[in-house]
Motif scaffolding. Structure first.
Motif, PDB file in Angstrom:
ATOM      1  N   GLN B  38       0.849  -1.175   0.000  1.00 20.65           N
ATOM      2  CA  GLN B  38       0.000   0.000   0.000  1.00 20.65           C
ATOM      3  C   GLN B  38       0.887   1.227   0.000  1.00 20.65           C
ATOM      4  O   GLN B  38       1.606   1.477   0.955  1.00 20.65           O
ATOM      5  CB  GLN B  38      -0.923   0.059   1.212  1.00 20.65           C
ATOM      6  CG  GLN B  38      -2.002   1.062   0.946  1.00 20.65           C
ATOM      7  CD  GLN B  38      -2.706   1.659   2.126  1.00 20.65           C
ATOM      8  OE1 GLN B  38      -3.748   2.228   1.922  1.00 20.65           O
ATOM      9  NE2 GLN B  38      -2.172   1.577   3.313  1.00 20.65           N
ATOM     10  N   ALA B  39       0.857   1.968  -1.086  1.00 28.01           N
ATOM     11  CA  ALA B  39       1.590   3.225  -1.159  1.00 28.01           C
ATOM     12  C   ALA B  39       0.590   4.369  -1.137  1.00 28.01           C
ATOM     13  O   ALA B  39      -0.562   4.203  -1.545  1.00 28.01           O
ATOM     14  CB  ALA B  39       2.443   3.265  -2.422  1.00 28.01           C
ATOM     15  N   GLY B  43      -3.874   2.924  -2.905  1.00 28.87           N
ATOM     16  CA  GLY B  43      -4.519   1.693  -2.468  1.00 28.87           C
ATOM     17  C   GLY B  43      -3.537   0.540  -2.453  1.00 28.87           C
ATOM     18  O   GLY B  43      -2.322   0.724  -2.501  1.00 28.87           O
ATOM     19  N   LEU B  44      -4.061  -0.649  -2.404  1.00 24.03           N
ATOM     20  CA  LEU B  44      -3.237  -1.846  -2.271  1.00 24.03           C
ATOM     21  C   LEU B  44      -2.913  -2.383  -3.661  1.00 24.03           C
ATOM     22  O   LEU B  44      -3.796  -2.643  -4.458  1.00 24.03           O
ATOM     23  CB  LEU B  44      -4.000  -2.884  -1.468  1.00 24.03           C
ATOM     24  CG  LEU B  44      -3.218  -3.869  -0.623  1.00 24.03           C
ATOM     25  CD1 LEU B  44      -2.353  -3.155   0.383  1.00 24.03           C
ATOM     26  CD2 LEU B  44      -4.176  -4.803   0.076  1.00 24.03           C
ATOM     27  N   GLY B  87       6.454   2.212   2.163  1.00 27.34           N
ATOM     28  CA  GLY B  87       5.036   1.867   2.157  1.00 27.34           C
ATOM     29  C   GLY B  87       4.758   0.734   3.113  1.00 27.34           C
ATOM     30  O   GLY B  87       5.619   0.314   3.886  1.00 27.34           O
ATOM     31  N   PHE B  88       3.552   0.256   3.022  1.00 25.29           N
ATOM     32  CA  PHE B  88       3.106  -0.827   3.887  1.00 25.29           C
ATOM     33  C   PHE B  88       3.012  -2.092   3.043  1.00 25.29           C
ATOM     34  O   PHE B  88       2.301  -2.124   2.044  1.00 25.29           O
ATOM     35  CB  PHE B  88       1.758  -0.469   4.493  1.00 25.29           C
ATOM     36  CG  PHE B  88       1.199  -1.511   5.420  1.00 25.29           C
ATOM     37  CD1 PHE B  88       0.078  -2.236   5.082  1.00 25.29           C
ATOM     38  CD2 PHE B  88       1.814  -1.753   6.634  1.00 25.29           C
ATOM     39  CE1 PHE B  88      -0.433  -3.190   5.950  1.00 25.29           C
ATOM     40  CE2 PHE B  88       1.313  -2.709   7.504  1.00 25.29           C
ATOM     41  CZ  PHE B  88       0.185  -3.430   7.154  1.00 25.29           C
TER      42      PHE B  88
END
Lengths: 112, 112
Positions: B38-39, B43-44, B87-88
């Motif tokens: 996810q940036a 979104g993902l 990011g995640f």
């Protein structure tokens, strides 16, 4: 701590009927809220997101969701379901670009 | 029961340094494995998915690579991190294309 609850594991609706998928969250500040869909054989797709502003959010494929702060809810709706909407739907809470917490998902079945 | 482990939970790395994120699944065999990111504002995104040992499909061209050295192990790597890699990152698994998806707890990566 952040958490997301999707109380319905499975939902079955008839094609053409309306749909509402429930999502409740726990978050200390104003949340960033997301709905994703996983269709068979595909990765997650972002349906819509809420960051701020109008609490009724329009997404792709005819979906919408309404943010209700007083109820800590972000339910997903569609006025008329199509057979191709059968999939698994995930609600998520977090910060844009940062940690996301997902609900357990709701599997939607559409009967003709 | 099946569980998915992803580590580390947070990571701060300098630009140009290497990266290795690990994801393992327990309690099942031959899972489909996924890496998402996810940036901010996007979104993902599905980065990689794998249907078996040594089988990796890349969804987007980037500075990252993935490997699956064992049936239930999925590794995300980079030789030289870029700022834009922040990011995640989320690992996920399921038993097949239309089966329920389960998520790891994610890794928050900050590249400075």
């Amino acid at each position: 701590a952040q958490s997301v609850t999707q109380p319905d594991i499975h939902i079955t609706v008839s094609e053409g009927a309306s749909l509402e998928l429930r999502c409740n969250y726990s978050y200390g500040a104003t949340p960033y809220l997301f709905w994703y869909v996983q269709s068979p054989g595909q990765g997650l797709q972002l349906l819509l997101k809420y960051f701020s502003g109008d609490t009724l959010v329009q997404g792709i494929k005819g979906f919408e969701a309404e943010f209700k702060r007083s109820q800590s809810s972000f339910n997903l709706r569609k006025p008329s379901v199509h057979w191709s909407d059968a999939a698994e739907y995930f609600c998520a809470v977090g910060e844009d670009g940062n940690k996301l917490v997902f609900g357990a998902g709701t599997i939607l079945r559409v009967k003709s | 029961s099946q569980t998915i482990h992803q580590w580390p939970a947070t990571l701060v790395q300098p630009v140009g340094s290497p990266l290795s994120l690990e994801c393992t699944v327990e309690g099942t065999s031959n899972p489909n494995l996924y890496w998402y990111r996810q940036a901010a504002g996007r979104g993902l995104q599905l980065l990689f998915y794998s249907v078996g040992i040594g089988q990796i499909s890349s969804e987007v061209p980037q500075n990252l690579s993935a490997s699956r050295p064992q049936d239930r192990q999925f590794i995300l790597s980079s030789k030289k991190l870029l700022l834009s890699d922040s990011g995640f990152y989320l690992c996920a698994w399921n038993r097949g294309g239309n089966e329920k998806l389960f998520f790891g707890s994610g890794t928050q990566l900050s590249v400075l």
